[in-house]
Design a protein around this motif. Sequence first.
Motif, short mmCIF file in Angstrom:
data_model
loop_
_atom_site.label_atom_id
_atom_site.label_comp_id
_atom_site.label_asym_id
_atom_site.label_seq_id
_atom_site.Cartn_x
_atom_site.Cartn_y
_atom_site.Cartn_z
N THR A 100 0.81 -1.21 0.00
CA THR A 100 0.00 0.00 0.00
C THR A 100 0.85 1.27 0.00
O THR A 100 0.31 2.36 -0.10
CB THR A 100 -0.95 0.02 1.21
OG1 THR A 100 -0.18 -0.09 2.41
CG2 THR A 100 -1.96 -1.11 1.13
N HIS A 101 2.17 1.13 0.09
CA HIS A 101 3.02 2.31 0.06
C HIS A 101 3.14 2.85 -1.36
O HIS A 101 2.62 3.91 -1.66
CB HIS A 101 4.41 1.98 0.65
CG HIS A 101 5.37 3.12 0.57
ND1 HIS A 101 6.59 3.00 -0.03
CD2 HIS A 101 5.29 4.40 1.00
CE1 HIS A 101 7.23 4.16 0.04
NE2 HIS A 101 6.47 5.02 0.65
N LEU A 102 3.78 2.09 -2.26
CA LEU A 102 3.96 2.56 -3.64
C LEU A 102 3.64 1.49 -4.68
O LEU A 102 4.02 1.62 -5.83
CB LEU A 102 5.38 3.08 -3.85
CG LEU A 102 5.71 4.40 -3.17
CD1 LEU A 102 7.16 4.79 -3.41
CD2 LEU A 102 4.79 5.52 -3.65
N GLY A 103 2.96 0.42 -4.28
CA GLY A 103 2.49 -0.56 -5.25
C GLY A 103 3.45 -1.65 -5.65
O GLY A 103 3.20 -2.35 -6.63
N CYS A 104 4.54 -1.83 -4.93
CA CYS A 104 5.44 -2.94 -5.22
C CYS A 104 4.77 -4.25 -4.77
O CYS A 104 3.90 -4.24 -3.91
CB CYS A 104 6.75 -2.78 -4.46
SG CYS A 104 7.74 -1.38 -5.00
N THR A 105 5.22 -5.36 -5.34
CA THR A 105 4.71 -6.66 -4.92
C THR A 105 5.55 -7.15 -3.75
O THR A 105 6.78 -7.15 -3.83
CB THR A 105 4.78 -7.66 -6.09
OG1 THR A 105 4.01 -7.15 -7.18
CG2 THR A 105 4.21 -9.02 -5.69
N VAL A 106 4.88 -7.57 -2.68
CA VAL A 106 5.61 -8.13 -1.54
C VAL A 106 6.34 -9.38 -2.01
O VAL A 106 5.93 -10.03 -2.97
CB VAL A 106 4.66 -8.42 -0.35
CG1 VAL A 106 4.00 -7.13 0.15
CG2 VAL A 106 3.61 -9.46 -0.70
N ASN A 107 7.44 -9.71 -1.31
CA ASN A 107 8.23 -10.85 -1.81
C ASN A 107 8.61 -11.87 -0.75
O ASN A 107 9.18 -12.90 -1.10
CB ASN A 107 9.48 -10.35 -2.52
CG ASN A 107 10.52 -9.79 -1.57
OD1 ASN A 107 10.20 -9.40 -0.45
ND2 ASN A 107 11.75 -9.74 -2.02
N THR A 108 8.31 -11.61 0.51
CA THR A 108 8.72 -12.52 1.57
C THR A 108 7.66 -12.57 2.66
O THR A 108 7.05 -11.56 2.98
CB THR A 108 10.05 -12.05 2.21
OG1 THR A 108 11.01 -11.83 1.20
CG2 THR A 108 10.58 -13.06 3.20
N VAL A 109 7.48 -13.77 3.23
CA VAL A 109 6.67 -13.92 4.43
C VAL A 109 7.59 -14.62 5.43
O VAL A 109 7.97 -15.78 5.23
CB VAL A 109 5.40 -14.76 4.20
CG1 VAL A 109 4.59 -14.85 5.49
CG2 VAL A 109 4.55 -14.16 3.08
N ALA A 110 7.98 -13.90 6.47
CA ALA A 110 8.92 -14.45 7.45
C ALA A 110 8.80 -13.71 8.78
O ALA A 110 8.50 -12.51 8.80
CB ALA A 110 10.36 -14.32 6.93
N GLY A 111 9.03 -14.41 9.86
CA GLY A 111 9.03 -13.79 11.17
C GLY A 111 7.72 -13.12 11.54
O GLY A 111 7.71 -12.12 12.27
N GLY A 112 6.61 -13.64 11.02
CA GLY A 112 5.31 -13.09 11.37
C GLY A 112 4.88 -11.89 10.55
O GLY A 112 3.87 -11.27 10.84
N THR A 113 5.67 -11.55 9.51
CA THR A 113 5.30 -10.41 8.68
C THR A 113 5.37 -10.74 7.19
O THR A 113 6.06 -11.66 6.77
CB THR A 113 6.20 -9.18 8.94
OG1 THR A 113 7.56 -9.52 8.65
CG2 THR A 113 6.06 -8.67 10.37
#
Length: 128
Positions: free
Chosen positions: A74-87
């Motif tokens: 939601t910041h600038l539209g990049c695709t998230v790339n990792t799910v780790a450490g609860g985030t």
Amino acid sequence: MIEGATRRTVLATGAAAVAAPVVACGGNADGDTGGDLGKTSDIPEGGGKIFKDQKVVVTQPSEGDFKAFSAICTHLGCTVNTVAGGTIDCPCHGSKFHIADGSVAHGPATRPLPKKSITVKGNSIRLA
């Protein structure tokens, strides 16, 4: 050229106009916008998996509790790339989102990831 407009402005506007019809197309011939994402065993407890083609991230904050969010930061539209450490993490500027509710864990994003609807039937996860 339009008076006062730069070449970059005109090109960007033209590119957006050309891209808009492509973005509007979606779903399949039956009008179904959902689709199979995978199996529940693909989603680690306390973690998640990113489905890049569908732009969705599915998490399992606790055993048997599956959540889904947009994979677009939601910041600038990049695709998230990792799910780790609860985030759920974005590589562009370091924003992190909680796997349980998509809320911001670390900025610069100020808005949570939008929730997505999924159905879990047996061991299958489907985008609703």
